[in-house]
Write an enzyme that holds these catalytic residues in place. Structure first.
Site, PDB file in Angstrom:
ATOM      1  N   GLU A 278       0.794  -1.225   0.000  1.00  0.00           N
ATOM      2  CA  GLU A 278       0.000   0.000   0.000  1.00  0.00           C
ATOM      3  C   GLU A 278       0.836   1.290   0.000  1.00  0.00           C
ATOM      4  O   GLU A 278       0.624   2.170   0.832  1.00  0.00           O
ATOM      5  CB  GLU A 278      -0.929  -0.037   1.213  1.00  0.00           C
ATOM      6  CG  GLU A 278      -0.235  -0.064   2.596  1.00  0.00           C
ATOM      7  CD  GLU A 278       0.138  -1.442   3.120  1.00  0.00           C
ATOM      8  OE1 GLU A 278       0.308  -2.368   2.312  1.00  0.00           O
ATOM      9  OE2 GLU A 278       0.276  -1.589   4.343  1.00  0.00           O
ATOM     10  N   HIS A 302      -8.078  -4.278  -1.371  1.00  0.00           N
ATOM     11  CA  HIS A 302      -7.338  -4.407  -0.111  1.00  0.00           C
ATOM     12  C   HIS A 302      -6.318  -3.260   0.031  1.00  0.00           C
ATOM     13  O   HIS A 302      -6.306  -2.559   1.049  1.00  0.00           O
ATOM     14  CB  HIS A 302      -6.637  -5.765  -0.071  1.00  0.00           C
ATOM     15  CG  HIS A 302      -5.797  -5.984   1.147  1.00  0.00           C
ATOM     16  ND1 HIS A 302      -6.243  -6.652   2.256  1.00  0.00           N
ATOM     17  CD2 HIS A 302      -4.524  -5.598   1.436  1.00  0.00           C
ATOM     18  CE1 HIS A 302      -5.284  -6.670   3.178  1.00  0.00           C
ATOM     19  NE2 HIS A 302      -4.226  -6.042   2.699  1.00  0.00           N
ATOM     20  N   GLU A 303      -5.507  -3.072  -0.989  1.00  0.00           N
ATOM     21  CA  GLU A 303      -4.472  -2.022  -0.891  1.00  0.00           C
ATOM     22  C   GLU A 303      -5.116  -0.643  -0.782  1.00  0.00           C
ATOM     23  O   GLU A 303      -4.627   0.231  -0.067  1.00  0.00           O
ATOM     24  CB  GLU A 303      -3.499  -2.094  -2.068  1.00  0.00           C
ATOM     25  CG  GLU A 303      -2.802  -3.444  -2.255  1.00  0.00           C
ATOM     26  CD  GLU A 303      -2.226  -4.055  -0.987  1.00  0.00           C
ATOM     27  OE1 GLU A 303      -1.871  -3.302  -0.052  1.00  0.00           O
ATOM     28  OE2 GLU A 303      -2.162  -5.297  -0.904  1.00  0.00           O
ATOM     29  N   HIS A 306      -6.130   0.195   2.693  1.00  0.00           N
ATOM     30  CA  HIS A 306      -5.003   0.647   3.524  1.00  0.00           C
ATOM     31  C   HIS A 306      -4.849   2.171   3.511  1.00  0.00           C
ATOM     32  O   HIS A 306      -4.171   2.727   4.383  1.00  0.00           O
ATOM     33  CB  HIS A 306      -3.697   0.026   3.036  1.00  0.00           C
ATOM     34  CG  HIS A 306      -3.389  -1.323   3.604  1.00  0.00           C
ATOM     35  ND1 HIS A 306      -3.298  -1.556   4.953  1.00  0.00           N
ATOM     36  CD2 HIS A 306      -3.110  -2.509   2.995  1.00  0.00           C
ATOM     37  CE1 HIS A 306      -2.971  -2.837   5.150  1.00  0.00           C
ATOM     38  NE2 HIS A 306      -2.870  -3.435   3.982  1.00  0.00           N
ATOM     39  N   GLU A 325      -3.699  -4.857   9.287  1.00  0.00           N
ATOM     40  CA  GLU A 325      -4.194  -5.831   8.309  1.00  0.00           C
ATOM     41  C   GLU A 325      -5.605  -6.344   8.620  1.00  0.00           C
ATOM     42  O   GLU A 325      -6.381  -6.596   7.710  1.00  0.00           O
ATOM     43  CB  GLU A 325      -3.215  -7.003   8.184  1.00  0.00           C
ATOM     44  CG  GLU A 325      -1.841  -6.596   7.621  1.00  0.00           C
ATOM     45  CD  GLU A 325      -1.889  -5.998   6.215  1.00  0.00           C
ATOM     46  OE1 GLU A 325      -2.910  -6.129   5.517  1.00  0.00           O
ATOM     47  OE2 GLU A 325      -0.883  -5.374   5.825  1.00  0.00           O
ATOM     48  N   ASP A 397       9.208 -10.426  10.018  1.00  0.00           N
ATOM     49  CA  ASP A 397       9.016 -11.288   8.841  1.00  0.00           C
ATOM     50  C   ASP A 397       8.748 -12.743   9.243  1.00  0.00           C
ATOM     51  O   ASP A 397       8.062 -13.474   8.538  1.00  0.00           O
ATOM     52  CB  ASP A 397      10.236 -11.241   7.908  1.00  0.00           C
ATOM     53  CG  ASP A 397      10.258  -9.974   7.049  1.00  0.00           C
ATOM     54  OD1 ASP A 397       9.217  -9.273   6.990  1.00  0.00           O
ATOM     55  OD2 ASP A 397      11.308  -9.680   6.450  1.00  0.00           O
ATOM     56  N   TYR A 405      -4.299 -10.927   9.549  1.00  0.00           N
ATOM     57  CA  TYR A 405      -5.344 -10.641   8.560  1.00  0.00           C
ATOM     58  C   TYR A 405      -6.682 -11.236   8.988  1.00  0.00           C
ATOM     59  O   TYR A 405      -7.697 -10.548   9.048  1.00  0.00           O
ATOM     60  CB  TYR A 405      -4.966 -11.249   7.200  1.00  0.00           C
ATOM     61  CG  TYR A 405      -3.752 -10.623   6.552  1.00  0.00           C
ATOM     62  CD1 TYR A 405      -3.909  -9.717   5.516  1.00  0.00           C
ATOM     63  CD2 TYR A 405      -2.465 -10.937   6.964  1.00  0.00           C
ATOM     64  CE1 TYR A 405      -2.810  -9.142   4.903  1.00  0.00           C
ATOM     65  CE2 TYR A 405      -1.359 -10.375   6.359  1.00  0.00           C
ATOM     66  CZ  TYR A 405      -1.539  -9.467   5.329  1.00  0.00           C
ATOM     67  OH  TYR A 405      -0.460  -8.893   4.741  1.00  0.00           O
TER      68      TYR A 405
HETATM   69  N1  BES Z   1       1.083  -4.592   3.571  1.00  0.00           N
HETATM   70  C1  BES Z   1       0.826  -5.864   3.020  1.00  0.00           C
HETATM   71  C2  BES Z   1       2.048  -6.539   2.462  1.00  0.00           C
HETATM   72  C3  BES Z   1       3.170  -6.746   3.460  1.00  0.00           C
HETATM   73  C4  BES Z   1       2.906  -7.182   4.743  1.00  0.00           C
HETATM   74  C5  BES Z   1       4.459  -6.509   3.081  1.00  0.00           C
HETATM   75  C6  BES Z   1       3.956  -7.358   5.643  1.00  0.00           C
HETATM   76  C7  BES Z   1       5.492  -6.703   3.976  1.00  0.00           C
HETATM   77  C8  BES Z   1       5.244  -7.120   5.269  1.00  0.00           C
HETATM   78  C9  BES Z   1      -0.229  -5.802   1.920  1.00  0.00           C
HETATM   79  O1  BES Z   1      -1.235  -4.877   2.134  1.00  0.00           O
HETATM   80  C10 BES Z   1      -0.922  -7.115   1.886  1.00  0.00           C
HETATM   81  O2  BES Z   1      -1.525  -7.452   2.866  1.00  0.00           O
HETATM   82  N2  BES Z   1      -0.845  -7.836   0.792  1.00  0.00           N
HETATM   83  C11 BES Z   1      -1.534  -9.091   0.643  1.00  0.00           C
HETATM   84  C12 BES Z   1      -2.778  -8.868  -0.152  1.00  0.00           C
HETATM   85  C13 BES Z   1      -3.950  -9.743   0.181  1.00  0.00           C
HETATM   86  C14 BES Z   1      -4.259  -9.875   1.641  1.00  0.00           C
HETATM   87  C15 BES Z   1      -5.186  -9.265  -0.558  1.00  0.00           C
HETATM   88  C16 BES Z   1      -0.595 -10.044  -0.063  1.00  0.00           C
HETATM   89  O3  BES Z   1       0.559  -9.654  -0.332  1.00  0.00           O
HETATM   90  O4  BES Z   1      -0.947 -11.167  -0.321  1.00  0.00           O
HETATM   91 ZN    ZN Z   2      -2.553  -5.493   3.684  1.00  0.00          ZN
END
Ligand code: BES
Ligand code: ZN
Length: 647
Positions: A278, A302-303, A306, A325, A397, A405
């Site tokens: 996002e 989703h993005e 955010h 999330e 990580d 989520y």
């Molecule tokens: N912000 C996250 C991606 C992220 C999380 C990057 C933690 C680094 C560390 C992003 O908004 C996200 O949740 N992406 C999901 C999308 C899905 C839930 C629709 C993904 O990457 O799968």
């Molecule tokens: Zn997200």
């Protein structure tokens, strides 16, 4: 217990300060940051200058140093209030957290200590160990992109690397190719190799971003363009142009007006490790969304969500990541439901029926989420299946999974239901986002806000009936919610037939055909594949899932075997490789391995290698990984190494 006592108890159970930063962020306000990044494609590094405009918060004993996070960065010079400071120090490197940069404030200029306003300027460059950026040969020339969440920003520039700190920014990108960063492009961008962006809304370090490459753009809505390399541009435009502005308008009606002016997005090369990210004014997306059927656009929803949850209202440390999330998935599913409702009403359904259908669609998505939650709770480290994490000495990580989520959004869904449904919850949504906009908060402040809002509305007892301790701090599954299975039932009924077939054990003929499921829409296909995996796993005792029959699956369902949709490719191969007793040399396995080798989205790549390891052999998984290792983003590479026990 009064609400105040309850909130205090909750607050005491997690760290007051962010344990994942070594900076002394709580001593300063950041009034403004200017970040200049110069891309050097030939040396694969970025040179930079960052200028912080700070106010020392402490009055009596002013803090005598500024401490910033860095990791694998070279520091070239430091100035405080215009004067060169030579006595800065980099403390010895700690794994994951890096080296703190200590900048003394009183040594060269005694006055500094007593002034509250500070200008700190640092010149630096990245090293090849930088985990935030990846240089690649794009399809149309050299390309670089960054990804800082959760704590990789410190390997791109010295910073208070905590989501508790927010600052407005001026960004300057210097590159021989087009640049995008986390703000609105300023006039004259690109007339030279200099690109300037402004981000007037305060943002945390993890949202800082730079991409440079041979980028083109196309409109997908009145306030939205999509960027990508030219060859994919038309496909990217087609994928999103139908939904983009609708998503924006629905999100605005759920929360409040979109404050960031433009919502542009960028489709990255295939090594991008996430589905989406996002970045303010320039959401990053995986190219796996461009599958030609618009079935993956909910990642865009989703993005976009955010823009409120995460980017305006931010978790104050990664221990409270669910606030980012969980809220975002909650809003995403509200948007998806509202779109279904609109479409139903456009196709002639009555208002009441359309609303019902919208809820059914939302619940269909909730069912998928619940399944993911169950599976994660069964397989993931229990200390990270809590809503609020303990990250003392931990790597965010490693904690990352579907838990924040799904457990987060189901927690909100439960609150919505308990407090009287959408009608009663929607005013709270607006209240919460207004109260914390431009700020960062923790889980205790979230609960406090619930009481603040609902107590005067006579709903304190409802809140008191919630076991906050269990919801926030205990591992594992929450209570199972009641979900409307209307759209899933058809899928279950069909999946059950397969289970019955295997249980009957008569494999003379295969009484199934692709036309059986002609009526299934995109997501129903996904659910079917997941459901079959669950059912096959449960078949035990004398009954068995015949590998010979599984080997016929590609002939029974060519639409799955030929699908280009990453969700289908993953779930489908999971079925085949888990139950087909394939050998590494079989074409099915070879094709899947090759697909994995070009798919850097961790959602697919990580389970993919685990599948090769469990379904074929660890040696084969390692062989494939070794072949494609260089393709993957550093974050993804590290995670797969951990998954294959190579680390
Ligand atoms: N912000 C996250 C991606 C992220 C999380 C990057 C933690 C680094 C560390 C992003 O908004 C996200 O949740 N992406 C999901 C999308 C899905 C839930 C629709 C993904 O990457 O799968
Ligand atoms: Zn997200």
């Amino acid at each position: 217990m009064t609400a105040t006592e309850l909130v205090k108890n909750i607050a005491r159970k997690s760290h007051e300060l962010d344990p994942c930063t070594r900076s002394n962020y709580s001593s300063f306000n950041v009034n403004h940051t200017e970040l200049k990044l110069s891309v050097d494609f030939s040396k694969k590094k970025i040179d930079g200058v960052v200028k912080y405009d700070l106010t020392n918060k402490s009055t009596a004993s002013a803090t005598d140093e500024v401490v910033l996070d860095t990791r694998d960065l070279t520091i070239k010079s430091v100035k405080v209030n215009g004067a060169e400071v030579n006595s800065y120090e980099l403390s010895s490197a700690v794994p994951i957290y890096g080296s703190a940069l200590h900048i003394p404030l009183a040594v060269n200029d005694a006055k500094v200590n007593t002034t509250k306003k500070l200008d700190v300027e640092i010149e630096f460059e990245t090293t090849e160990k930088c985990t935030a950026i990846q240089f690649i040969e794009g399809d149309t020339g050299p390309y670089v992109f960054s990804q800082c969440q959760a704590i990789h920003a410190r390997s791109l520039f010295p910073c208070f690397d905590t989501p508790a700190v927010k600052s407005p920014y001026k960004f300057i990108g210097i590159s021989s190719s087009k640049v995008t960063m986390s703000g609105l492009p300023q006039p004259d961008n690109g007339t030279t190799d200099k690109y300037v962006f402004s981000q007037p809304i305060p943002i945390p370090s993890y949202l800082v971003s730079i991409t440079s490459g041979n980028l083109a753009k196309a409109a997908i809505g009145p306030r939205s363009d999509v960027y990508s390399e030219e060859p994919n541009l038309a496909a990217c435009q087609w994928e999103f142009e139908k939904d983009m502005e609708n998503y924006l308008q629905i999100a605005e009606s759920l929360v409040f007006d979109y404050e960031w002016e433009r919502f542009d997005s960028l489709v990255l090369p295939s090594s991008f490790p996430y589905g989406g990210m996002e970045i303010p004014n320039m959401t990053q997306l995986t190219p796996t969304l461009i599958c030609g059927d618009r079935t993956q656009t909910k990642v865009m929803a989703h993005e976009l969500a955010h823009s409120w949850s995460g980017n305006l209202v931010t978790n104050c440390s990664w221990e409270h990541f669910w606030l980012n999330e969980g809220w975002t998935v909650y809003l995403e599913r509200r948007i998806v439901g509202a779109i279904a409702q609109r479409e139903a009403s456009a196709s002639g359904k009555s208002a009441e029926e359309a609303e019902k259908y919208g809820e059914q669609m939302r619940h269909f998505n909730l069912i998928g989420g619940w399944n993911a939650l169950v599976e994660t709770c069964e397989t993931f480290d229990p200390k990270f299946t809590k809503l609020v994490w303990d990250l003392e000495n931990g790597d965010p990580d490693d904690a990352f999974s579907r838990i924040p989520y799904e457990k987060g959004s189901f927690f909100l869904f439960k609150l919505e239901n308990k407090l009287g449904g959408k009608k009663e919850f929607d005013p709270f949504v607006k209240f919460y986002f207004s109260k914390f906009r431009y700020k960062s908060l923790n889980s205790a402040e979230f609960v406090e806000t619930l009481y603040e809002f609902y107590e005067p509305r006579g709903k304190k007892e409802i809140l008191d009936s919630i076991n906050w301790e269990r919801e926030l701090f205990e591992s594992g599954l929450p209570d199972k919610p009641e979900l409307d299975t209307t759209l899933a039932d058809e899928v279950y009924a069909y999946g059950d037939k397969w289970a019955e077939y295997f249980e009957a054990g008569d494999f003379q003929s295969v009484p199934f055909n692709e036309t059986d499921i002609d009526s299934f829409e995109g997501e129903q296909n996904m659910l079917l594949l997941e459901y079959l995996a669950d059912k096959f796993k449960a078949i035990a005792g004398d009954a068995s899932v015949s590998p010979e029959i599984i080997k016929q699956f590609p002939k029974v369902y060519p639409k799955f075997a030929n699908s280009k949709n990453g969700e289908i490719v993953s779930a489908w191969n999971n079925l085949l490789l888990s139950y087909g007793q394939y050998k590494s040399e079989d074409a099915v396995v070879q094709e899947y391995a090759e697909w994995l080798g070009h798919t850097g989205r961790m959602k697919y790549a990580r389970p993919g290698y685990k599948l090769l390891k469990n379904g074929i052999s660890r040696d084969f998984a390692i062989e494939v990984f070794t072949k494609y290792k260089q393709f993957y983003h550093p974050i993804c590479r590290t995670m797969i190494e951990k998954d294959l026990d190579l680390a």
